[in-house]
Write an enzyme that holds these catalytic residues in place. Structure first.
Site, PDB file in Angstrom:
ATOM      1  N   VAL C  77      12.646  52.399  48.683  1.00 41.22           N
ATOM      2  CA  VAL C  77      13.802  52.466  49.579  1.00 41.22           C
ATOM      3  C   VAL C  77      14.093  51.063  50.085  1.00 41.22           C
ATOM      4  CG1 VAL C  77      14.575  53.353  51.817  1.00 41.22           C
ATOM      5  CG2 VAL C  77      13.215  54.806  50.282  1.00 41.22           C
ATOM      6  N   CYS C  78      15.331  50.630  50.010  1.00 40.74           N
ATOM      7  CA  CYS C  78      15.691  49.291  50.490  1.00 40.74           C
ATOM      8  C   CYS C  78      15.509  49.210  52.007  1.00 40.74           C
ATOM      9  CB  CYS C  78      17.144  48.973  50.148  1.00 40.74           C
ATOM     10  SG  CYS C  78      17.687  47.404  50.864  1.00 40.74           S
TER      11      CYS C  78
END
Lengths: 102, 127, 119, 102, 119, 127
Positions: C77-78
């Site tokens: 996940v960024c």
């Protein structure tokens, strides 16, 4: 040295498919997924354009997305090939790059 | 922003900008991807077509809609050696825009030429 | 062949995450390697630990986590996109990890194909 | 007894505005907000259609959304009125119902 | 005049929530009443307590909560849409409350105008 | 599903369905609104136009995409006395569909007639 173009939006609502068709080059393939599967059907206002495009490029449509929407694979335009997710993976593997027209 | 690119591999990345700014966040967040690609020493290309040409229109002033003006980032790209910016001629024309309306130096090219350039990339990401 | 996957939209509102999941399953069945699945833009919302969809519907986040466990997938996940949208350590579901956008670019470099799913 | 129609999508990318224009009746108003403000500008491929529509219906465009996108209010098509959020509220209050073409 | 507002999209990805917020501010300045702001579909994501957008950007959720506090607005998140997307009591930001979709229909009945913002 | 409508006010609600099913969730979640409106004893209308006509196409089978088939809900609407379903003729024709393709009884009407009907509503919600 070819590209697989993916399109996922309805041709009646968005310009994504038109934009994709304007940027395909010889040897490329297109796969219609999600709401773009409506573009693969005969008898619609976009059928003629797609039938024409299918003469120039390999165009495929995702069968599970057709079935989800109650669309008969028998109504798919001649020259457009129905594939499953495995076929989608094969197309991606056979192409050099995958370009999603989001 | 310095990243290690241990592999030494340099790929041709193209970021395809098709969406208008402010109405959605894609135009803003794709710039983060562009900058990181440069930090990884990749060969970065940016294409502006369809409503994406509006992203680099001069004069963005989003104060009145309560949003941040992110267009200075386009001017900063040069500082990261990101200089391969291409704009589609047909997209400009449909929208009544000319090169003078754009806030950064770009190469204007025809749809056919842009399609050819796209086909030479190794990674294409549309926002 | 080595695939990297980018998911740009959250679960349910768009089919993007479902399509990516089906693609990954099919690729694994064909013996391909999934180098990484990266969640950007609203895609980070797939990683919330709080989702409880109706019992007769799929649970998109849990499906990803289960597939990741059985096939040792790397679900990233960024961090910046996540901060903006409320996906942080305290709200992250098991099976996902938070990291920088460099992980996506690295995936683009290392993988043979990067396949994106979005709106 | 009139309706205020709101449209928020670019006319180059989506069919929302076309659909709205097909369902407006005499006395209705339309306000272009967010990415739909591009439809209010002269010199584009949709200008003629909008100029024509502006002769039949009251069409407004949200100024703050034009400014956000760097568009000069001087370039707005004759017959289309620029309003601010207060003007948007007034239009909603003056109409009997607000119909968002999402 | 009594307005009800419907927000259909989450913050940042779409401008919908920003537009709704500006509309509500302008309506309040003109002396109108805001009967209720209802968050449906991905609109429920406006109510996460975990969002930490960059400091030079707006905080959409906090802006709503602040406006609600200063003007006693009723900010209602749909319980079913929220469960699906991970907006539950444990992730809910102050200023919002979770309730049923009946609150939207009631707003449609009671308010003079229902104005929707979405994708 | 029984709700109190203490005010006794009955308004004409119209739900405008413009979006295809499965690609996005709008078609599914709007049905919740429709059902609750009926529980509040409102005068509920549903319009299907543009890609919304695909929502009531017969034969949805989303098992292969891992999603739930929600189309039985359209058949259940009658049980909640929701019987005012309108489909736009032009939208069907553009898509090569006929009334026989639809899974529930509807009234097919022209765009012009639908526009007129819309203009008579008190609350219009598009999904």
């Amino acid at each position: 040295m070819s590209t697989l173009h993916t399109v996922n939006k309805s041709p009646f609502e968005r310009s994504n498919l038109d934009s994709c068709l304007g940027h395909v080059v010889a040897g490329d393939s297109i796969i219609l997924i999600e709401d773009a599967v409506y573009a693969a059907l005969s008898g619609t206002s976009v059928t003629a354009r797609m039938a024409d495009a299918a003469k120039q490029f390999r165009i495929c449509v995702l069968g599970p997305d057709l079935q989800a929407r109650g669309m008969d694979t028998g109504a798919v335009i001649d020259g457009i090939t129905v594939v499953d997710y495995g076929g989608f993976v094969d197309l991606a593997a056979e192409s050099r790059v995958v370009n999603a027209w989001l | 922003m310095e990243e290690e690119n241990e592999s030494g591999v340099v790929k041709k990345f193209m970021y395809v900008n098709r969406k208008a700014p402010y109405g959605t966040i894609y135009a803003l967040e794709v710039l983060e991807m562009v900058l990181i690609s440069a930090a990884f020493d990749q060969d970065v290309h940016m294409a502006f077509l369809d409503d994406g040409v509006y992203e680099i229109k001069k004069g963005h002033t989003p104060k009145g809609v309560g949003m941040k003006n992110f267009s200075p980032t386009y001017r900063a790209l040069e500082g990261y050696d990101i200089e391969k910016l291409y704009v589609e001629k047909e997209s400009l024309e449909e929208r009544g825009l000319t090169e003078d309306d754009l806030l950064v130096p770009v190469e204007v090219m025809s749809r056919a030429d842009l399609a050819k350039l796209m086909s030479e990339m190794d990674v294409v990401l549309t926002a | 062949m080595k695939f990297a996957i980018l998911v740009n939209e959250g679960p349910y509102n768009h089919q993007a995450s479902d399509s990516a999941y089906q693609f990954v399953k099919a690729a694994l069945e064909k013996g391909h390697e999934i180098f990484r699945v990266f969640f950007y833009y609203d895609g980070v919302l797939n990683a919330t630990k709080y989702a409880e969809p109706p019992q007769d519907d799929r649970n998109v986040g849990k499906n990803w986590a289960a597939l990741a466990e059985s096939h040792k997938l790397d679900l990233v996940v960024c961090v910046a996109a996540g901060l903006r949208r409320g996906i942080v350590d305290d709200s992250l579901a098991p099976g996902f990890r938070i990291s920088g956008l460099g992980q996506l670019i690295e995936a683009g470099i290392q993988a043979d194909r990067l396949v994106a799913f979005g709106d």
